[in-house]
Design an enzyme around this catalytic site. Sequence first.
Site, PDB file in Angstrom:
ATOM      1  N   SER A  25     -33.180 -31.085  13.468  1.00  6.71           N
ATOM      2  CA  SER A  25     -32.855 -31.602  14.802  1.00  6.71           C
ATOM      3  C   SER A  25     -33.656 -30.902  15.895  1.00  6.71           C
ATOM      4  O   SER A  25     -33.979 -31.508  16.921  1.00  6.71           O
ATOM      5  CB  SER A  25     -31.356 -31.458  15.071  1.00  6.71           C
ATOM      6  N   HIS A  56     -29.457 -36.972  17.220  1.00 11.06           N
ATOM      7  CA  HIS A  56     -30.281 -38.106  16.814  1.00 11.06           C
ATOM      8  C   HIS A  56     -30.564 -38.127  15.314  1.00 11.06           C
ATOM      9  O   HIS A  56     -31.244 -39.008  14.833  1.00 11.06           O
ATOM     10  CB  HIS A  56     -31.611 -38.098  17.570  1.00 11.06           C
ATOM     11  N   HIS A  78     -27.776 -31.878   2.630  1.00  7.73           N
ATOM     12  CA  HIS A  78     -27.911 -30.643   1.852  1.00  7.73           C
ATOM     13  C   HIS A  78     -26.937 -30.626   0.673  1.00  7.73           C
ATOM     14  O   HIS A  78     -25.876 -31.255   0.730  1.00  7.73           O
ATOM     15  CB  HIS A  78     -27.613 -29.425   2.743  1.00  7.73           C
ATOM     16  N   TYR A  80     -25.078 -28.155  -0.065  1.00  7.07           N
ATOM     17  CA  TYR A  80     -23.836 -27.468   0.323  1.00  7.07           C
ATOM     18  C   TYR A  80     -22.830 -28.388   1.014  1.00  7.07           C
ATOM     19  O   TYR A  80     -21.661 -28.053   1.149  1.00  7.07           O
ATOM     20  CB  TYR A  80     -24.120 -26.229   1.199  1.00  7.07           C
ATOM     21  N   GLU A  81     -23.294 -29.569   1.425  1.00  4.90           N
ATOM     22  CA  GLU A  81     -22.351 -30.543   2.006  1.00  4.90           C
ATOM     23  C   GLU A  81     -21.639 -31.332   0.911  1.00  4.90           C
ATOM     24  O   GLU A  81     -20.764 -32.152   1.206  1.00  4.90           O
ATOM     25  CB  GLU A  81     -23.108 -31.512   2.926  1.00  4.90           C
ATOM     26  N   ALA A 108     -35.318 -24.233   8.442  1.00  7.06           N
ATOM     27  CA  ALA A 108     -34.962 -22.955   9.056  1.00  7.06           C
ATOM     28  C   ALA A 108     -34.690 -21.987   7.915  1.00  7.06           C
ATOM     29  O   ALA A 108     -34.123 -22.368   6.893  1.00  7.06           O
ATOM     30  CB  ALA A 108     -33.703 -23.119   9.905  1.00  7.06           C
ATOM     31  N   MET A 206     -31.616 -22.905   2.434  1.00  9.47           N
ATOM     32  CA  MET A 206     -30.660 -23.740   1.689  1.00  9.47           C
ATOM     33  C   MET A 206     -31.160 -25.181   1.495  1.00  9.47           C
ATOM     34  O   MET A 206     -30.365 -26.083   1.256  1.00  9.47           O
ATOM     35  CB  MET A 206     -29.314 -23.760   2.424  1.00  9.47           C
ATOM     36  N   SER A 207     -32.463 -25.385   1.621  1.00  8.55           N
ATOM     37  CA  SER A 207     -32.981 -26.764   1.499  1.00  8.55           C
ATOM     38  C   SER A 207     -34.333 -26.753   0.793  1.00  8.55           C
ATOM     39  O   SER A 207     -34.659 -25.817   0.071  1.00  8.55           O
ATOM     40  CB  SER A 207     -33.103 -27.397   2.889  1.00  8.55           C
ATOM     41  N   ASN A 230     -33.846 -16.148  11.940  1.00  4.09           N
ATOM     42  CA  ASN A 230     -33.108 -14.884  11.996  1.00  4.09           C
ATOM     43  C   ASN A 230     -33.660 -13.996  10.906  1.00  4.09           C
ATOM     44  O   ASN A 230     -34.243 -14.488   9.942  1.00  4.09           O
ATOM     45  CB  ASN A 230     -31.606 -15.134  11.741  1.00  4.09           C
ATOM     46  N   HIS A 241     -24.842 -19.522  12.874  1.00  3.00           N
ATOM     47  CA  HIS A 241     -25.495 -20.831  12.918  1.00  3.00           C
ATOM     48  C   HIS A 241     -26.036 -21.094  14.324  1.00  3.00           C
ATOM     49  O   HIS A 241     -27.088 -21.715  14.496  1.00  3.00           O
ATOM     50  CB  HIS A 241     -24.492 -21.911  12.507  1.00  3.00           C
TER      51      HIS A 241
HETATM   52  N1  HPA Z   1     -30.161 -17.605   4.942  1.00  2.00           N
HETATM   53  C1  HPA Z   1     -30.173 -18.842   4.381  1.00  2.00           C
HETATM   54  N2  HPA Z   1     -30.498 -19.917   5.050  1.00  2.00           N
HETATM   55  C2  HPA Z   1     -30.840 -19.787   6.345  1.00  2.00           C
HETATM   56  C3  HPA Z   1     -30.845 -18.543   6.993  1.00  2.00           C
HETATM   57  C4  HPA Z   1     -30.485 -17.385   6.250  1.00  2.00           C
HETATM   58  O1  HPA Z   1     -30.474 -16.238   6.750  1.00  2.00           O
HETATM   59  N3  HPA Z   1     -31.229 -18.761   8.282  1.00  2.00           N
HETATM   60  C5  HPA Z   1     -31.450 -20.097   8.394  1.00  2.00           C
HETATM   61  N4  HPA Z   1     -31.221 -20.726   7.226  1.00  2.00           N
END
Ligand code: HPA
Length: 268
Positions: A25, A56, A78, A80-81, A108, A206-207, A230, A241
Amino acid sequence: MIRQAADFLRSRLNTWPSTAIVLGSAQAAFAEALEDKTVIPYKDIPGWPVPAVEGHAGQLITGVCGTTPVTVLSGRVHLYEGWTPQQVTFGIRVLGLLGLKNLILTNAAGGINPKYHPGLLVLITDHINLQGSNPLCGPNDGGLGPRFPDMSRAYSPAHLDTARSAAKELGIPVGEGVYAALLGPSFETPAEIRYLRTIGADLAGMSTVPETIVANHMGIRVLAISTVTNMAAGMQKELSHHEVLETGKASAGNLIRLLTTLLPRLDP
Ligand code: HPA
């Protein structure tokens, strides 16, 4: 179901771009800047999983970036969903049937490599799949690809070169590294991050890995770019998040400039 979805999309548009980009997004502005757009909501496409997020996300957009035709998948689902690996990779399969040659994945990620910093863009050179699943499990459809696909060059060396030189020209600093894919949705523990660093991971996310596996299965060349949103668990005070979203937005400008520059150079 993937063939039904491909037939539906063919009925909407005769010719399909050879390159597609999967965007989060934070990078929605990239799709907004395209010309000659066709927007198809995921919910209109038979079998296409629809992400449950605000904004969007949840659209397939085709258009022209400069002079290069491109398909944008704005929003993804994902594991995890609760979606299956087949649902997570449904869109890649369908675009593959429509003749896709190049796939750019963005994501990310948490930075494990201490040389990284939040906001840095990192070109993914390889991955470690720790999600406990693989989208190719089950009977193999030989019409789509081989039973045991080679993953020695999962991330196209040619596309990596293209991305490196585009970043250099633009003066955008980029890292390179190995992406470890976790199931999520909880962030990792500091002990898990120490383990990931030991086994050779530079990024945690996670993707991306299911999509990369399916693309390789179908002979589609992959370029994947992480935004370090991060530093990973144990390397900074706490994870949220909110921070992931804010850093993603703040770095979107550089990512969009990089994508715009390298896009016309991907086709051999
Ligand atoms: N770990 C896993 N997935 C992520 C992270 C993280 O620190 N930051 C953004 N997506």
